[in-house]
Enzyme design. Structure first.
Site, PDB file in Angstrom:
ATOM      1  N   ASP A  25      -6.992   4.353  -4.537  1.00 55.35           N
ATOM      2  CA  ASP A  25      -7.653   4.233  -3.224  1.00 55.35           C
ATOM      3  C   ASP A  25      -8.276   5.613  -2.970  1.00 55.35           C
ATOM      4  O   ASP A  25      -8.516   6.363  -3.935  1.00 55.35           O
ATOM      5  CB  ASP A  25      -6.645   3.835  -2.132  1.00 55.35           C
ATOM      6  N   LYS A  60       0.863  -1.193   0.000  1.00 52.30           N
ATOM      7  CA  LYS A  60       0.000   0.000   0.000  1.00 52.30           C
ATOM      8  C   LYS A  60       0.889   1.229   0.000  1.00 52.30           C
ATOM      9  O   LYS A  60       2.018   1.180   0.473  1.00 52.30           O
ATOM     10  CB  LYS A  60      -0.865   0.014   1.256  1.00 52.30           C
TER      11      LYS A  60
HETATM   12  P1  NDP Z   1     -12.882   7.879  -2.928  1.00 55.73           P
HETATM   13  O1  NDP Z   1     -11.821   8.859  -2.719  1.00 55.73           O
HETATM   14  O2  NDP Z   1     -13.424   7.646  -4.292  1.00 55.73           O
HETATM   15  O3  NDP Z   1     -14.136   8.187  -1.985  1.00 55.73           O
HETATM   16  C1  NDP Z   1     -14.012   8.250  -0.610  1.00 55.73           C
HETATM   17  C2  NDP Z   1     -15.339   8.696  -0.023  1.00 55.73           C
HETATM   18  O4  NDP Z   1     -15.289   8.598   1.388  1.00 55.73           O
HETATM   19  C3  NDP Z   1     -15.654  10.156  -0.335  1.00 55.73           C
HETATM   20  O5  NDP Z   1     -17.036  10.317  -0.390  1.00 55.73           O
HETATM   21  C4  NDP Z   1     -15.046  10.872   0.862  1.00 55.73           C
HETATM   22  O6  NDP Z   1     -15.610  12.153   1.111  1.00 55.73           O
HETATM   23  C5  NDP Z   1     -15.362   9.906   1.970  1.00 55.73           C
HETATM   24  N1  NDP Z   1     -14.322  10.024   3.008  1.00 55.73           N
HETATM   25  C6  NDP Z   1     -13.012   9.781   2.875  1.00 55.73           C
HETATM   26  N2  NDP Z   1     -12.352  10.062   4.007  1.00 55.73           N
HETATM   27  C7  NDP Z   1     -13.275  10.481   4.868  1.00 55.73           C
HETATM   28  C8  NDP Z   1     -13.216  10.899   6.203  1.00 55.73           C
HETATM   29  N3  NDP Z   1     -12.067  10.951   6.876  1.00 55.73           N
HETATM   30  N4  NDP Z   1     -14.379  11.226   6.795  1.00 55.73           N
HETATM   31  C9  NDP Z   1     -15.543  11.189   6.118  1.00 55.73           C
HETATM   32  N5  NDP Z   1     -15.658  10.818   4.837  1.00 55.73           N
HETATM   33  C10 NDP Z   1     -14.541  10.449   4.226  1.00 55.73           C
HETATM   34  O7  NDP Z   1     -12.313   6.506  -2.322  1.00 55.73           O
HETATM   35  P2  NDP Z   1     -12.825   5.003  -2.553  1.00 55.73           P
HETATM   36  O8  NDP Z   1     -14.292   4.982  -2.748  1.00 55.73           O
HETATM   37  O9  NDP Z   1     -11.954   4.388  -3.568  1.00 55.73           O
HETATM   38  O10 NDP Z   1     -12.454   4.342  -1.149  1.00 55.73           O
HETATM   39  C11 NDP Z   1     -13.368   4.273  -0.069  1.00 55.73           C
HETATM   40  C12 NDP Z   1     -12.927   3.166   0.882  1.00 55.73           C
HETATM   41  O11 NDP Z   1     -12.900   1.918   0.191  1.00 55.73           O
HETATM   42  C13 NDP Z   1     -11.527   3.350   1.481  1.00 55.73           C
HETATM   43  O12 NDP Z   1     -11.527   2.787   2.788  1.00 55.73           O
HETATM   44  C14 NDP Z   1     -10.657   2.477   0.573  1.00 55.73           C
HETATM   45  O13 NDP Z   1      -9.485   2.054   1.242  1.00 55.73           O
HETATM   46  C15 NDP Z   1     -11.611   1.315   0.327  1.00 55.73           C
HETATM   47  N6  NDP Z   1     -11.361   0.488  -0.846  1.00 55.73           N
HETATM   48  C16 NDP Z   1     -11.233   1.035  -2.088  1.00 55.73           C
HETATM   49  C17 NDP Z   1     -11.045   0.214  -3.184  1.00 55.73           C
HETATM   50  C18 NDP Z   1     -10.977   0.755  -4.568  1.00 55.73           C
HETATM   51  O14 NDP Z   1     -10.851  -0.036  -5.498  1.00 55.73           O
HETATM   52  N7  NDP Z   1     -11.075   2.056  -4.789  1.00 55.73           N
HETATM   53  C19 NDP Z   1     -10.899  -1.238  -3.038  1.00 55.73           C
HETATM   54  C20 NDP Z   1     -11.131  -1.716  -1.702  1.00 55.73           C
HETATM   55  C21 NDP Z   1     -11.324  -0.873  -0.666  1.00 55.73           C
HETATM   56  P3  NDP Z   1     -14.798  13.456   0.624  1.00 55.73           P
HETATM   57  O15 NDP Z   1     -14.780  13.401  -0.848  1.00 55.73           O
HETATM   58  O16 NDP Z   1     -15.587  14.586   1.189  1.00 55.73           O
HETATM   59  O17 NDP Z   1     -13.430  13.330   1.247  1.00 55.73           O
HETATM   60  O1  2IT Z   2      -7.927  -1.499  -0.766  1.00 56.26           O
HETATM   61  C1  2IT Z   2      -7.872  -1.995  -1.909  1.00 56.26           C
HETATM   62  O2  2IT Z   2      -7.995  -3.204  -2.100  1.00 56.26           O
HETATM   63  C2  2IT Z   2      -7.665  -1.079  -3.045  1.00 56.26           C
HETATM   64  N1  2IT Z   2      -7.602   0.134  -2.846  1.00 56.26           N
HETATM   65  C3  2IT Z   2      -7.500  -1.634  -4.426  1.00 56.26           C
HETATM   66  C4  2IT Z   2      -6.095  -2.100  -4.651  1.00 56.26           C
HETATM   67  C5  2IT Z   2      -5.765  -2.521  -6.051  1.00 56.26           C
HETATM   68  O3  2IT Z   2      -4.590  -2.859  -6.240  1.00 56.26           O
HETATM   69  O4  2IT Z   2      -6.620  -2.526  -6.924  1.00 56.26           O
END
Ligand code: NDP
Ligand code: 2IT
Length: 444
Positions: A166, A126
């Protein structure tokens, strides 16, 4: 003291002020107790757990960049290459002001077991930076990404370490990062995933984490003889994971009624208007308050509060520790049946235990959100083949992977006498393959 307790104590002592990392290690090792105690002598002699909790390598670097006014800024970049026993390091990059080494290490540690559960050959890693993309121009985002990659490129490669997105890193950032890697290395290789289709991306990667979450939930519900149709669903977050979780939930006949960002949350009793949400978040990059203004049926509230809404299914899809014990009590009081983590570690340990003790079906993130990284691995396969599969082919593979993960987790839980405890099941199933690979490769 038991081996597990010894190692937890060691981790806290050797990694001071890394609270999220301590939390992730505790959650995993506590639930592995039953397996570790069976093999305690051998594991201790091989220092297996000490090797597991120590990253193979952790990089920290300066990222200087110039803003549109000519002001120079310096951020800190990280890449933690945690464990390569089963394949090249694989895991996302997070750009968020809260990023520090403890957060990157918790995410990297979780990633080891998640990647193992996918059944594909990917190790855990990561990275990220304490950079805040909010309010930055495209040129500033590009300047930051280019500077970040100017250092990171030395340590990654299609067969060594393959980052992806992420929080704060989506298609736009991956494009700038990839362009800079190619410019420096002169290599057109699958060094990043989450690429756009025009330069080697995979169909369905954008949708994969959210869709995968719902495939997991659907399978979990079905195996407990519950139909997702017409279920009210509370979702947090309004980013990549939340948006496509809402999309697939709607396709399966469920009714998502909430979403949130870091400034506020929406309750839309008629069901989330997905086109409007995508327009606001993906195209205009605006705050959720805009959704409230443009949709008559929706209430917008400042702050956090999605878990106060009565629902059958709760899907935390924003960030770590966003669902605590008071939220868990409210959800249970309101009759929640199932909770599944789209985000990484969104539920505190106390809240997770409360759900499990109250018989709520609980899908832990390392299992339920594995669809994103699994599809990243499918993108790597397509890059190696120099070929692109159809949306239907990738989506079907994703669905099959998520269903397999559920059954592997369910079976591991039952095999050790913890029926329906998917937290224990996921940790055991993910751990066993990594341990097997580590043992086979000797003391490295
Ligand atoms: P994005 O940046 O696309 O979206 C994140 C969302 O969560 C936004 O709406 C953001 O609001 C909100 N958010 C983030 N931090 C905070 C905070 N501290 N307090 C309140 N709201 C918050 O990220 P992802 O959707 O990609 O990721 C979301 C979660 O999923 C994370 O935990 C990530 O690690 C996990 N994840 C992502 C994967 C992926 O493929 N993208 C795969 C597996 C897990 P704002 O825009 O206002 O900050
Ligand atoms: O938390 C996760 O699994 C991710 N942000 C996706 C990682 C990836 O390599 O696609």
């Amino acid at each position: 003291m038991s081996y597990v307790d010894d190692v937890i104590e060691l981790v806290v002592k050797q990694n001071p002020a890394e609270d999220e990392f301590h939390q992730a290690v505790k959650e995993v090792l506590e639930s592995l107790r039953v397996v570790i105690e069976e093999n305690e002598e051998e594991f201790r002699r091989n220092a297996l757990l000490e090797r597991l909790v120590n990253p193979e390598r952790q990089l920290k670097f300066r990222v200087p960049w110039v803003d549109d006014n000519g002001q120079v800024h310096v951020n800190t970049g990280y890449r933690v290459q945690f464990n390569s026993a089963i394949g090249p390091y694989k895991g996302g990059l997070r750009f968020h002001p809260s990023v520090n080494i403890g957060i990157i290490k918790f995410l990297g540690f979780e990633q080891i077991f998640k990647n193992s559960l996918t059944g594909l050959s990917i190790g855990g890693g990561k990275g990220g930076a304490d950079f805040d993309p909010k309010g930055k121009s495209d040129r500033e985002i590009m300047a930051f990404c280019q500077s970040f990659m100017t250092e990171l490129n030395k340590y990654i490669g299609a067969d060594t370490d393959v980052p992806a997105g992420d929080i704060g890193v989506g298609g736009r950032e991956i494009g700038y990062l990839y362009g800079q890697y190619k410019r420096i290395k002169g290599l057109s290789e699958g060094v990043l995933t989450g690429k756009a289709l025009s330069y080697g991306g995979s169909l369905a990667r954008v949708e994969a984490t959210g869709y995968g979450l719902l495939y997991f939930v659907d399978e979990m519900l079905r195996s407990n003889e519950i139909d997702i149709k017409d279920k009210t669903i509370a979702v947090s977050g309004a980013g990549n994971v939340a948006i496509y979780a809402i999309e697939k939930a709607q396709q399966l006949g469920g009714k998502p009624v909430t979403c949130s960002d870091s400034t506020g949350w929406i309750y839309d009793p008629e069901g989330i208007d997905l086109d409007l949400l995508k327009e606001i978040k993906e195209v205009r990059r605006e705050r959720l308050s805009e959704y409230g203004k443009q949709r008559d049926s929706a209430e917008y509230h400042e702050g956090s509060g999605v878990w106060s809404v009565k629902c059958d299914i709760a899907l935390p899809c924003a960030t770590q520790n966003e669902l605590g014990i008071d939220d868990a009590k409210t959800l249970v009081k309101n009759g929640v049946i199932a909770v599944a983590e789209g985000a990484n570690m969104p539920t505190t340990i106390e809240a997770t235990e409360y759900f499990i003790n109250n018989g709520i079906l609980f899908g832990p993130g390392k299992a339920s959100n594995a669809g994103g990284v699994a599809t990243s691995a499918l993108e790597m396969s397509q890059n190696s083949q120099r070929f692109q599969w159809s949306f239907e082919e990738v989506d079907l593979r994703l669905k099959t992977i998520m269903e397999n993960i559920f059954h592997e987790v369910d079976n591991a839980a039952s095999a050790y006498g913890f029926d329906k405890n998917y937290v224990i099941g996921a940790n055991i199933a993910g751990f066993e393959k990594v341990v097997d690979a580590m043992n086979a490769q000797g003391i490295v």
